[in-house]
Design a protein around this motif. Structure first.
Motif, mmCIF file in Angstrom:
data_model
loop_
_atom_site.group_PDB
_atom_site.id
_atom_site.type_symbol
_atom_site.label_atom_id
_atom_site.label_comp_id
_atom_site.label_asym_id
_atom_site.label_seq_id
_atom_site.Cartn_x
_atom_site.Cartn_y
_atom_site.Cartn_z
ATOM 1 N N MET A 175 -2.744 21.025 -52.704
ATOM 2 C CA MET A 175 -1.545 20.706 -53.468
ATOM 3 C C MET A 175 -0.620 19.735 -52.749
ATOM 4 O O MET A 175 0.380 19.301 -53.323
ATOM 5 C CB MET A 175 -0.778 21.999 -53.825
ATOM 6 N N THR A 176 -0.937 19.406 -51.498
ATOM 7 C CA THR A 176 -0.118 18.391 -50.846
ATOM 8 C C THR A 176 -0.574 16.995 -51.286
ATOM 9 O O THR A 176 0.034 15.996 -50.905
ATOM 10 C CB THR A 176 -0.193 18.482 -49.303
ATOM 11 N N SER A 177 -1.632 16.945 -52.074
ATOM 12 C CA SER A 177 -2.068 15.656 -52.606
ATOM 13 C C SER A 177 -1.304 15.387 -53.888
ATOM 14 O O SER A 177 -1.217 16.243 -54.758
ATOM 15 C CB SER A 177 -3.572 15.704 -52.903
ATOM 16 N N GLU A 178 -0.760 14.181 -53.996
ATOM 17 C CA GLU A 178 0.008 13.881 -55.210
ATOM 18 C C GLU A 178 -0.886 13.611 -56.397
ATOM 19 O O GLU A 178 -0.434 13.714 -57.536
ATOM 20 C CB GLU A 178 0.882 12.652 -54.966
ATOM 21 N N VAL A 179 -2.096 13.233 -56.093
ATOM 22 C CA VAL A 179 -2.999 12.889 -57.185
ATOM 23 C C VAL A 179 -4.303 13.672 -57.115
ATOM 24 O O VAL A 179 -4.709 14.150 -56.065
ATOM 25 C CB VAL A 179 -3.343 11.374 -57.185
#
Lengths: 285, 409
Positions: free
Chosen positions: A179-183
């Motif tokens: 979830m630390t990935s924006e995409v």
């Protein structure tokens, strides 16, 4: 929104005459057959209801980039009476779900909440008659004029890539997405890696690869290599729909728009559909 | 370019994951140290009072290779990862057991990435590329052969003992006497005794596979940090060896089988009189974390290069830390700590001594002394340089400059 409660007579003794006033009456012996599927699209408060003789379509949208639709066909309902070709209204979905679960929502086998949903037309509230164990609750939820759902202009003729996967193989990766990935990046290709989900987070990147010959892959029709990124915050809510479903179809069109279609079986084994449409975040070739 | 690549088969992936779980109970960083003798995973808590190392021999893996393309020949990569990056990959052990057929872990310097791949059922592959920091590995110094007290018991026995302590119990006391070993919960004085539940269990020496008592002692250590290790040991049905000495010295727990070995070294409270509900000690600072604070250091031991420095022959017992605990030996000892701290602090330490008595908490608690593995390369005389380091990530850069060890930096 207002709720009015009364210990009224059981649903079955409601006189037929009352129905004259409603343009839409839909009944279910088990309200969960509606509430469960609505949970799969509840990421925003408001939902647009559109009823046709074919059934009910409930739409939720987010920031003009994401749209989720739940389809409950007329056959699912024990009674589905509609007096017009199209009946539309907008309600607070969270409140509706709270009402549907008003008897606690616990799934004790053999005990279910019966629902009779009635709508009088423009300007009238949505009236729910809910009954469990002889206790009846009447809820009246204010309605608003429905917004026009966005038309994503996603048509099958424009689909470049399509796969159908068994949901089981996607459930775990989706629930453990970084979830630390924006995409969330989706790559579909006639060659390696075939179907790939990728995230780019703080600790590094992750890739989930599904080969075209996997026994989880029910259909693989990819004509052209495409990589598209979608905002994680928009797609993450679809995890609920995935969790309920047994199969999911993933399609992208030439613009990179994403269509996710989930096949959901309800408590009685009947099939309903949930679909998500999402705009790409940016073009990646 | 230094590389490492290893492949784990089936249930070895779950065992590896369980080791990661045990390591995650200790610290927030994970050191991966691929060596010829195997892959070592280490973790240290922030207070340097707990250390764990899991060493998987090449036999643990289906395939284990160290690439050595570098000019130095045997240079290998030591990397440091954030535990919160690694743990999620191994969080669902049951799911790993069900789905993962094989896993591959590789480290590659040019890309600064550790790649962990899971080859799952149905042809699905999960690939995780994690950033790592090049870092010197740590190794806690512990002279097992000097320990007067040794116990060996099946992990199950120890697991059954600790099971009786509530999950929130931070520390327990292990008491060793010629005729018995007992475990009891450690109660910090000042707590409301009426609200405490006291638990004590005793074992007869016969219950142990091996029992050696050299000195009666009570050691109090942090149980929380041991639980993950015991759980691992139980899952592999391995006996646990416990080495310790007098009160205040660290304790080591150790397991070994054909393909792996694991160690936990825990600092113990220095000031631990036999204490029960009727004997509260003087008021310690209730807000200071106990196991977390650091004070005394264990015996220094030097590795096989054998050269004990001549000017500190007396330093085989307790060495005081810079953190205010009472000084046992003359100021010459303080030099040993200089690479860690600013040299100016040496002068300050004398002033710090009086304060030691006013902060009782700091007199009670111990930390471990660490040695960077590559300090073997240090040929300087030890008078000016401390061959043993208490390694903290912030201080690493300073130390590495001091040691001129890492040409790549």
């Amino acid at each position: 929104m207002c709720l009015r409660f009364s210990a009224a007579m059981p649903l079955s003794t409601q006189s037929q005459a009352d129905d004259e006033q409603y343009v839409l009456v839909a009944s279910l012996d088990n309200a969960r057959n509606l509430s469960n599927i609505l949970k799969a699209i509840t990421f925003k408060d408001h939902a647009i209801f559109n009823a046709t003789p074919n059934g009910l379509k409930v739409t939720v949208e987010d920031s003009k980039c994401l749209q989720a639709n739940a389809f409950i066909q007329a056959e699912i309902f024990q009674e589905f009476t509609i007096k017009e070709d199209l009946v539309g209204f907008q309600v607070n979905l969270t409140v509706l779900l709270d009402c549907l679960n008003i008897f606690g929502g616990s799934s004790v086998p053999g005990v279910s909440t019966a629902l009779r949903m009635c709508y009088g037309g423009y300007g009238f509230p949505l009236t729910l008659f809910l009954e469990e164990g002889g206790v009846v609750t009447v809820c009246k939820i204010n309605t608003q004029e429905p917004d026009e759902p966005i038309d994503f202009e996603f048509c099958s003729t424009n689909v470049t890539n399509k796969v159908i996967l068994q949901s089981e193989s996607l459930k775990e990766p989706f629930s453990e997405l970084d979830m630390t990935s924006e995409v969330l990046q989706i790559t579909m290709s006639p060659s390696q890696p075939y179907f790939r989900l990728s995230t780019f987070g703080n600790s590094g990147n992750a890739h989930y690869d599904y080969p075209k010959d996997s026994d989880m892959m029910e259909l693989f029709q990819c004509t052209k290599t495409q990589t598209n990124r979608y905002k994680m915050s928009l797609l993450k809510p679809s995890t609920k729909a995935l969790a309920l479903s047994c199969k999911v179809s993933v399609r992208t069109d030439s613009r990179g728009f994403l269509s996710l279609q989930y096949l959901v079986r309800n408590d009685d084994g009947q099939i309903c559909f949930v679909e998500y449409y999402c705009c790409p975040d940016e073009e990646v070739e | 370019m230094a590389t490492m690549s290893c492949v784990l088969e089936g249930n070895r992936v779950k065992a590896f994951g369980k080791a990661i779980h045990a390591l995650s109970r200790i610290g927030e960083e994970l050191w991966l140290d691929p060596m010829v003798k195997g892959l070592a995973l280490r973790s240290v808590n922030s207070a340097h009072s707990a250390y764990t190392c899991f060493l998987f021999s090449p036999m643990f893996f289906q395939h284990y290779s160290l690439g050595s393309g570098s000019e130095q020949g045997s240079a290998t990569i030591k990397c440091k990862l954030l535990m919160k990056s690694v743990l999620p990959l191994f969080r669902g052990l049951n799911s790993i057991e069900r789905n993962v057929e094989r896993s591959q872990i590789s480290i590659s310097t040019p890309s600064d990435r550790v790649t962990i791949q899971f080859f799952c059922r149905h042809g699905i592959t999960k690939t995780h590329n994690l950033h790592f920091q090049e870092s010197e590995a740590l190794q806690a110094e512990f002279a097992s052969h000097l320990c007067p007290n040794v116990l060996k018991a099946p992990a199950r026995l120890l697991g059954d003992m600790v099971m009786h302590f509530p999950v929130f119990q931070e520390e327990i006391t292990l008491s060793m006497m010629p005729l018995s070993v007992s475990f009891r919960n450690y109660c910090e004085a000042g707590n409301d005794h009426m609200k405490m539940m006291y638990t004590e269990m005793s074992l007869h020496p016969d219950e142990f596979d091996y029992f050696q008592v050299g000195v009666d002692s009570d050691i109090t250590f942090c149980l929380k940090e041991l639980r993950g290790f015991l759980s691992f040991a139980e899952s592999h049905s391995l006996p646990v060896s416990v080495h310790f000495g007098a009160t205040g010295n660290p304790v080591r727990f150790y397991i070994k089988d054909m393909v792996l070995e694991a160690t936990v070294v825990l600092a113990t409270l220095m000031d631990s009189e036999k204490r029960g509900p009727s004997q509260p000690i003087g008021p310690p600072n209730p807000t200071s974390p106990r196991c977390a604070d650091a004070a005394a250091l264990p015996a220094v031991s030097y590795e096989a290069d054998g050269s004990k420095p001549q000017d500190i022959p007396a330093v085989t017992e307790l060495i005081t830390s810079s953190q205010g605990s009472p000084i046992i030996n003359p100021p010459a000892l303080m030099q040993l700590l200089s690479p860690v701290d600013d040299p100016d602090r040496l002068g300050v330490s004398d002033e710090a001594c009086p304060s030691a008595t006013t902060t009782p908490a700091s007199t009670m608690i111990c930390s471990l002394l660490f040695r960077a593995l590559s300090s073997e390369q240090d040929d300087d005389g030890c008078a000016a340089r401390l061959p043993v380091l208490a390694c903290h990530s912030d201080a690493e850069e300073d130390m590495e400059e001091d040691y001129r060890r890492s040409p790549s930096l």
